[in-house]
Motif scaffolding. Sequence first.
Motif, PDB file in Angstrom:
ATOM      1  N   GLN A  26       0.832  -1.206   0.000  1.00 14.47           N
ATOM      2  CA  GLN A  26       0.000   0.000   0.000  1.00 14.47           C
ATOM      3  C   GLN A  26       0.866   1.255   0.000  1.00 14.47           C
ATOM      4  O   GLN A  26       0.606   2.200  -0.749  1.00 14.47           O
ATOM      5  CB  GLN A  26      -0.918   0.001   1.234  1.00 14.47           C
ATOM      6  N   TRP A  28       3.912   1.469  -1.073  1.00  8.81           N
ATOM      7  CA  TRP A  28       4.566   1.517  -2.385  1.00  8.81           C
ATOM      8  C   TRP A  28       3.613   2.032  -3.457  1.00  8.81           C
ATOM      9  O   TRP A  28       3.980   2.868  -4.292  1.00  8.81           O
ATOM     10  CB  TRP A  28       5.084   0.130  -2.752  1.00  8.81           C
ATOM     11  N   LYS A  29       2.376   1.543  -3.442  1.00  9.03           N
ATOM     12  CA  LYS A  29       1.373   1.960  -4.427  1.00  9.03           C
ATOM     13  C   LYS A  29       1.119   3.464  -4.331  1.00  9.03           C
ATOM     14  O   LYS A  29       1.101   4.163  -5.349  1.00  9.03           O
ATOM     15  CB  LYS A  29       0.063   1.201  -4.193  1.00  9.03           C
ATOM     16  N   SER A  30       0.943   3.966  -3.107  1.00  5.81           N
ATOM     17  CA  SER A  30       0.684   5.397  -2.915  1.00  5.81           C
ATOM     18  C   SER A  30       1.884   6.228  -3.361  1.00  5.81           C
ATOM     19  O   SER A  30       1.724   7.282  -3.990  1.00  5.81           O
ATOM     20  CB  SER A  30       0.367   5.680  -1.440  1.00  5.81           C
ATOM     21  N   ARG A  32       4.275   5.315  -5.562  1.00  8.94           N
ATOM     22  CA  ARG A  32       4.473   5.184  -7.006  1.00  8.94           C
ATOM     23  C   ARG A  32       3.481   6.051  -7.783  1.00  8.94           C
ATOM     24  O   ARG A  32       3.840   6.698  -8.773  1.00  8.94           O
ATOM     25  CB  ARG A  32       4.307   3.721  -7.423  1.00  8.94           C
ATOM     26  N   GLU A  33       2.215   6.065  -7.330  1.00  8.60           N
ATOM     27  CA  GLU A  33       1.177   6.807  -8.035  1.00  8.60           C
ATOM     28  C   GLU A  33       1.094   8.260  -7.574  1.00  8.60           C
ATOM     29  O   GLU A  33       0.367   9.055  -8.171  1.00  8.60           O
ATOM     30  CB  GLU A  33      -0.180   6.122  -7.842  1.00  8.60           C
ATOM     31  N   SER A 163      -4.466  -1.082  -2.235  1.00 12.09           N
ATOM     32  CA  SER A 163      -3.718  -2.184  -2.834  1.00 12.09           C
ATOM     33  C   SER A 163      -4.385  -3.504  -2.462  1.00 12.09           C
ATOM     34  O   SER A 163      -4.527  -3.827  -1.285  1.00 12.09           O
ATOM     35  CB  SER A 163      -2.267  -2.171  -2.333  1.00 12.09           C
TER      36      SER A 163
END
Length: 234
Positions: A26, A28-30, A32-33, A163
């Motif tokens: 989660q 990482w997703k936040s 990255r985006e 995520s």
Amino acid sequence: MFHNIVAEHVFGTMGTICWTGQLIPQVWKSWREKSTEGLAPLLVLLWGLSGPFLGVYAILYDINIPLIVQPQLFCMLCLISWGQCLYYGSNRSRTTAILITSSVIVTCGVLETIFVLVLRPFHDRGQHTPTDIFGIVASAIIAIALLPQYWEIYKHKEVIGVSMVFISIDFIGAIFNDLSLVFKEELDVIAVVTYSIVVVMDGLVILAAIILNPLARRRRRRQAAQNMVEVVYI
């Protein structure tokens, strides 16, 4: 119960591994985006705040080492994710988000230590009600925390921002934690309820993603096709 200390610690360790790394996807997703849209800030904030309550309960009842370590790591990672919500979602400056997040993490650690020191004499004398209250409060916070995420799902008509790797690992970790408790010499009902709530409520998010996300993709394809037709006629 089916007391087996090896199984208890094996499943507890597996649950701890899951609940240690669950929020990494989660975060990482936040990162990255550069966005936390669709992720309810209250979810990760409340989950983070449940950590000290669950930690006090686990320490005083001496559940087992993996399940004692787990709330501390869970709390820290949840609050880091919340800090991302402050930075990406609320447009706080990086410095402000870091300071607020760090302050809340330190405060949680200090309060947990104080509560353990204050309650231990009572708990050791057999007065377990205050400790049980901490476990019940942790369960309530964990359950309530997912309600804002359900609202996000309802609002977007799909599961976005969260995520699914994070939710799936969280779901599996809670199952391992329950299995660890099953193999304790004496079943800890409050802890079982806490982890079982996570299993059910995470399961609902996973089910929503399985049902709603394909429908949302089809809606977008239909809308794109309709826009192309309108452009051709114009």
